[in-house]
Design a protein around this motif. Sequence first.
Motif: not given
Length: 162
Positions: A28-33, A44-47
Amino acid sequence: LDLARFVENLAAVSPEGHRMVIHVVTAENFWPLPWYLRRFDPDRVGYWSDPAAWARQTRDGPDPSIVIFTDEAHEVVDAGLRAPYSKGKTYNIRPTNVERRGPNGRPGGALIFSVYVREDLWNRFTEAAGSLASRSNPPDRPVREAGKSSAARRGRGGSRRL
């Protein structure tokens, strides 16, 4: 904002702080994460939009402190984790329109994420929460009645100002 607050609270008790490893797995569109996680080290944050790619690319890396994912990634995430995790936390990060249903059958606009927290971090979090609760309400001090000011509890009425 509950998810953002939860992740910030975890960072507060983590030895890594805002350098925790966080994985987001969703088609899914992960905005606003990205906005919620903007204070964390971007290296250190991966999508990942493909759960299989996440499993292949992270197989030999460090166990993430937190894994945030949607339903379609559930089986792959469960199979790909090596460390024990506290499971069962879910957050809807978009407002919902309960009258309109999306193609996935959920209320229109809903984006529900599951959150797994590595067990060692979860234990630190719950110990810290328990420590704060015991300091603010020691055994010899009764817990205040919810929603009442001290004057109201003593029968004097009135309201308290914040």
